[in-house]
Design a protein around this motif. Sequence first.
Motif, short mmCIF file in Angstrom:
data_model
loop_
_atom_site.label_atom_id
_atom_site.label_comp_id
_atom_site.label_asym_id
_atom_site.label_seq_id
_atom_site.Cartn_x
_atom_site.Cartn_y
_atom_site.Cartn_z
N ASN A 1 0.75 -1.25 -0.06
CA ASN A 1 -0.25 0.00 0.16
C ASN A 1 0.95 1.36 0.05
O ASN A 1 0.68 1.90 -0.90
N SER B 1 -10.21 -3.76 14.06
CA SER B 1 -9.58 -4.58 13.06
C SER B 1 -8.14 -4.94 13.45
O SER B 1 -7.57 -4.00 13.98
N TRP C 1 -13.30 -8.36 5.79
CA TRP C 1 -12.47 -7.69 5.31
C TRP C 1 -13.37 -6.47 4.63
O TRP C 1 -14.69 -6.37 4.34
N GLN D 1 -11.28 -0.16 4.76
CA GLN D 1 -10.85 0.49 5.92
C GLN D 1 -10.86 1.84 5.90
O GLN D 1 -11.40 2.58 6.84
#
Length: 470
Positions: free
Chosen positions: A26, A281, A337, A340
């Motif tokens: 990322n 999470s 998932w 986020q």
Amino acid sequence: MAEAPKSPSPRPHVLIVPYPAQGHINPMLQFSKRLAARGIRATLATTIYLAKSMHVDPTAPVDVETISDGYDEGGYGQAKTPDDYQKSLETVGSRTLAALIERLEESDRPVHAVIYDGFIPWALDVTRRYSKVGVVFFTQTCAVNNIYYHVQRGLLGLPLEGPVVSVPGLPPLRPSETPSYVYKLGSYPAFYDMVINQFINVDEADIVLFSTFYELEKEVVDWMSASLWPLKTIGPTLPSAYLDKRLDGDSDYAINLFESTADVCSSWLNSKPHGSVIYVSFGSMARLPHLQVTELSNALVRSARPFLWVVRSDEQHKLPGHLSTATDRGLWLIVPWCNQLEVLSHRSVGCFVTHCGLNSVIEAICLGVPMVAVPQWTDQTTNAKYIEDVWRVGVRTRMSIGEDGSEIVRSDALEECLREVMEGERAKEMKENALKWKEKARAALDDGGSSDQNIEAFVGQLLRMINTIE
Ligand code: UDP
């Protein structure tokens, strides 16, 4: 006869090589987009196994190519031990990275520079073999890396001794506030070697980049750049839509290793009052002890607040029966998932219970969400210290010892933290601090901000180096 005019040299092209994990891909991918916006062509090299499970946005201005870690069918999970994985990543990774550079050399997009993850210092050896510019990119904080640097150079003796650990640029730390590989020496030898070996050849890299931003780590950045190398902080590496909004269409990481359930989450969140939801999470890798999942479940249910909990498919069997249904009367939502960034930026989210993976922490900081820190291992323990005591945007949970001797957060300790962050005396202050950091993060990347200037300077330096080599 007049000499034929020289064909214009191809657009500068960088090969980006992250360690093969979502939390590394990322930030490096986001940085590639910033480079693409400045006319630099970027290609991301990931492993064959991860490429299979990636959901790549076709509009992303970055090409994707593959190398191999030697485990093309199952990636890290296919290796017998972490040590086997690391060794294979280095040997097969070096070979296939070299082959990729050679193949691109024959194409219309030869590579001029390699930007490689600090976790894979061998990539610099490959880069040098082909006389390319070598740029190291660190994906953990400067604070954490300064600790590892001090260990690698023998400036911080292990095992740690005494109640306080002193490292320049950092506040005094308790041993348990250093990364777990440092204070629990021998806990994960292969990963310990990996984080420490980041510094074996760092002095030979042409440029040193860090994914955080200056304002977040001023003291340690100042110390490191004055004493070690002229490093550049270029973050935060969230999509531009969540920060400066200057990159058109950059609203997503564009690569996701898991399929997300974005629509379900946003419609569920839409039905909840402002600031009421606890988002939970533990990232893409953590495997929680069974008992820890039970304790978390009890605390969340007893909090009597709506919660959205990401429990990856491979972890869902640990959920107690009453939570195994995905939702109950709208009180909770459990998904394998999510997106986020969308969740953290939703107005209904009031706090984030996090394992303190750096990407998650930075995302919460950039989106102004206070945190309850439940660090598990690696750099998360140090990130948690910063969340509570330096950035002052959350609290850490108290650890207890579980029946099997492992550290565990009991439900009452978690409930206490949830109350403190959602409604306690310091809740307002933490929220205000979070909003202050959000603004500083945006400003760092906006026109003329610290990271914007560093990226500009990096591109100038890179182009000069490329021209010198050619
Ligand atoms: N993430 C996500 N959806 C989820 C959980 C995590 O998109 O349901 C993303 C999160 O936004 C972050 C990354 O996965 O960018 C996790 O990185 P982090 O460093 O926090 O933890 P790691 O997975 O490396 O332990």
